[in-house]
Design a protein around this motif. Sequence first.
Motif, short mmCIF file in Angstrom:
data_model
loop_
_atom_site.label_atom_id
_atom_site.label_comp_id
_atom_site.label_asym_id
_atom_site.label_seq_id
_atom_site.Cartn_x
_atom_site.Cartn_y
_atom_site.Cartn_z
N SER A 1 0.83 -1.20 0.00
CA SER A 1 0.00 0.00 0.00
C SER A 1 0.87 1.26 0.00
CB SER A 1 -1.03 -0.02 1.12
OG SER A 1 -0.43 0.24 2.35
N THR B 1 -2.49 16.95 -12.01
CA THR B 1 -3.13 18.14 -11.46
C THR B 1 -2.67 19.38 -12.23
OG1 THR B 1 -3.18 17.10 -9.30
CG2 THR B 1 -3.51 19.47 -9.35
N LEU C 1 1.69 1.76 -3.66
CA LEU C 1 0.56 2.30 -4.42
C LEU C 1 0.34 3.78 -4.10
CD1 LEU C 1 -2.06 -0.57 -4.43
CD2 LEU C 1 -0.91 0.48 -6.40
N ALA C 2 0.46 4.11 -2.80
CA ALA C 2 0.27 5.50 -2.40
C ALA C 2 1.31 6.40 -3.06
CB ALA C 2 0.34 5.62 -0.89
N ASN C 3 2.57 5.94 -3.05
CA ASN C 3 3.64 6.72 -3.66
C ASN C 3 3.43 6.88 -5.15
OD1 ASN C 3 5.21 7.34 -1.46
ND2 ASN C 3 6.31 5.40 -1.52
N ALA C 4 3.10 5.77 -5.82
CA ALA C 4 2.92 5.79 -7.27
C ALA C 4 1.77 6.73 -7.64
CB ALA C 4 2.65 4.39 -7.80
N SER C 5 0.67 6.64 -6.89
CA SER C 5 -0.48 7.50 -7.20
C SER C 5 -0.11 8.96 -7.00
CB SER C 5 -1.67 7.18 -6.29
OG SER C 5 -1.81 5.81 -6.14
N HIS C 6 0.60 9.23 -5.91
CA HIS C 6 0.97 10.61 -5.62
C HIS C 6 1.85 11.17 -6.74
CE1 HIS C 6 2.21 14.16 -3.44
NE2 HIS C 6 3.45 13.87 -3.79
N GLU C 7 2.82 10.38 -7.18
CA GLU C 7 3.74 10.84 -8.23
C GLU C 7 3.01 11.12 -9.55
OE1 GLU C 7 7.01 11.67 -8.03
OE2 GLU C 7 6.72 11.39 -5.88
N LEU C 8 1.97 10.36 -9.83
CA LEU C 8 1.21 10.60 -11.06
C LEU C 8 0.21 11.74 -10.89
CD1 LEU C 8 0.55 6.98 -12.34
CD2 LEU C 8 1.64 8.83 -13.62
N ARG C 9 -0.26 11.91 -9.67
CA ARG C 9 -1.25 12.94 -9.38
C ARG C 9 -0.67 14.32 -9.63
NH1 ARG C 9 -5.22 14.29 -9.91
NH2 ARG C 9 -7.11 14.60 -8.71
#
Length: 260
Positions: free
Chosen positions: A36, A51, A39-47
Amino acid sequence: VHSSDEIGELATTINQISSRLEMTEAERKRLDQIRSDFLANASHELRTPLTALQGFLEALQDGLISEEGRTKYYDVMYHETLHMTRLVDDLMDLVKLENDDIAFSMHEVQLEALLKRLAFSFDNALKERGNTIQLEIEANLPRIEADQDRLEQMLNNLIKNANKFTEDGAITVTASTRDQDMVIEVKDTGVGISDKDKPLVWERFFKVDRGRERRNLGTGLGLSIVREIVLRHHGQIELQSEESIGTVFTITLPLTQQAS
Ligand code: ADP
């Protein structure tokens, strides 16, 4: 070497599962946590680039941006998409490497030719940063059994970093043998890495925060990929660095691969 590293832990945990087929509750929790976090890191980097893209698109839609402003917006948006592409490519690469999904094809590689070709391909990028590159290759360097493409990817990442974190400096790549090993060094005279950050650079998505100075457009995945490639060749990688002096990455690879 870096026992706190999440990839190492993941690998150990997965090895434990495959050898016993059952996990203790604590092990399962730990594995879930690593997953998790990832996943959190990957999502943040793409976010982050997403944005930015969204913001620029909305501004363009509002029609309030001047002609000149629009050109700038398109340029920034284009670079954000490039960054996202790099991120996704690196991520897919890393996941495949970690899952052993990529079969390495080990052949005898002529490192000297590979290094010369790489140095040449960096010509423009080096000039842009005022850097020079020098190859110091032992006479009659033997061939090394390795996956040529992966070896190139590894060296490419290290030289790219050396160039990125060095300005008006010198990059030196050495290749020599020691016992049954090939020793490759990538050395730069750049900003260096603090003692605090040294153990962290191998972690996925880790980038040294240099404040407002300059936005680091890397993915923070390059060294994780490098490390994975070294490990898959049964080798070792070490880092020495001093702030404002420079950094040396030393890779030791066995000249021949044991059948596994
Ligand atoms: P990135 O995509 O940011 O280059 P890496 O995983 O390759 O990601 O590197 C992680 C971080 O380690 C970099 O962001 C940088 O802060 C630091 N680093 C890597 N190589 C060097 C170097 N040669 N000199 C100084 N810092 C470096």
